[in-house]
Design an enzyme around this catalytic site. Structure first.
Site, mmCIF file in Angstrom:
data_model
loop_
_atom_site.group_PDB
_atom_site.id
_atom_site.type_symbol
_atom_site.label_atom_id
_atom_site.label_comp_id
_atom_site.label_asym_id
_atom_site.label_seq_id
_atom_site.Cartn_x
_atom_site.Cartn_y
_atom_site.Cartn_z
ATOM 1 N N SER A 147 0.846 -1.189 0.000
ATOM 2 C CA SER A 147 0.000 0.000 0.000
ATOM 3 C C SER A 147 0.879 1.236 0.000
ATOM 4 C CB SER A 147 -0.898 0.016 1.245
ATOM 5 O OG SER A 147 -1.568 1.253 1.379
ATOM 6 N N TYR A 160 -2.571 -0.242 10.295
ATOM 7 C CA TYR A 160 -2.526 -0.569 8.872
ATOM 8 C C TYR A 160 -1.194 -0.112 8.280
ATOM 9 C CZ TYR A 160 -4.034 -0.927 3.982
ATOM 10 O OH TYR A 160 -4.148 -1.255 2.646
#
Length: 281
Positions: A147, A160
């Protein structure tokens, strides 16, 4: 032409394969004539996804498995089952991920689950599948879904960010190890999606936002960049071009080099400097 490993008769295994980017990749691989195993924690979604895949590849070329990627033993069983059913793995796509949201001092169970799935799921997958992929002596691909948040680490979802930062570091180390392993024809690649409209990002929305790509667009881009030999598959979207992503990443790295405060991009004292940096041609 796609990457030579994405070819008729070869085998692809995709975790998080019952929806989103994982399912889009599974369908793309099936259309290339590959045998496909999709693994997911959700049995119901697996059944629906298998129906879609079978219409493309035929039932005999589709395998499903309920897997919790945070548990190494679950992935060990998956690797054995794929070997028994299809003879081995040519493409491993470690794609399973969750993003329920997190706060710095939130519940530890939430942190452990996010890191368990997003980071340990990829570590487990690569460590368990790679040895037999290498031993086959064939060309192979390991694709790990990271990501941009694992690179620029924006405030707001620290668990995250930590998990995806770990994915980046692990995948870099994995590719270094693979290229320095004698007789190894397997390569690793880091998929870095942009804004993609999936169940993970929908957050209650039923229609794709204009700025988002579809999962299919993301997979098409991934396959094209695999053919080109990219390790960092940095995807744009309809809102953020690659040039802006590059400047954001350079600025983040510059916090260390320039000895700025961490996350200075969001620090009020550096707002003007960041804007000038982005606007600079």
């Amino acid at each position: 032409m796609p990457h030579p490993v994405i070819a008729k008769g070869n085998v692809a295994v995709i975790t998080g394969g019952a929806s989103g980017i994982g399912l889009a990749a599974a369908i793309a691989f099936a259309r290339a004539g590959m045998k496909v195993c999709i693994a997911d924690v959700d049995q119901g979604r697996l059944v629906e996804a298998a129906t879609k895949l079978s219409s493309v590849a035929g039932t005999a070329n589709v395998m499903t498995s309920v897997v919790d990627v945070s548990r190494a033993e679950s992935l060990t069983e998956l690797e054995r089952a794929v070997g028994a059913h299809f003879g081995g793995t040519d493409v491993l796509m470690n794609n399973a991920g969750i993003q329920p949201g997190s706060t710095l001092f939130g519940e530890p169970d939430n942190w452990q689950r996010i890191i368990g799935v997003n980071m340990w799921g990829i570590i487990n997958g690569a460590r368990i599948f790679a040895p037999n992929m290498i031993a086959r002596g064939k060309a192979g691909l390991i694709i790990n879904t990271g990501s941009k948040q694992g690179i620029t680490t924006p405030p707001g979802d620290p668990a995250y960010n930590v998990s995806k930062t770990g994915v980046k570091a692990f995948t870099e180390a994995l590719q270094h190890e693979l290229r320095n392993t004698k007789g190894c024809h397997v390569t690793a690649h880091l998929l870095i999606p942009g804004f993609v409209f999936t169940g993970l990002t929908a957050k209650g929305r039923t229609e794709k936002p204009a700025g988002a790509w579809t999962a299919e667009q993301t997979v098409d881009f991934m396959i094209a960049r695999l053919e080109a030999g990219d390790f960092y598959i940095l995807c744009p979207d309809n809102d953020v071009p690659r040039t802006l992503d590059e400047k954001r990443m350079l600025w983040a790295a510059g916090d260390i080099v320039e000895n700025r405060p961490p996350l200075s991009r969001w620090h009020p004292d550096y707002a003007d400097a960041f804007k000038k940096f982005v606007d600079r041609s």
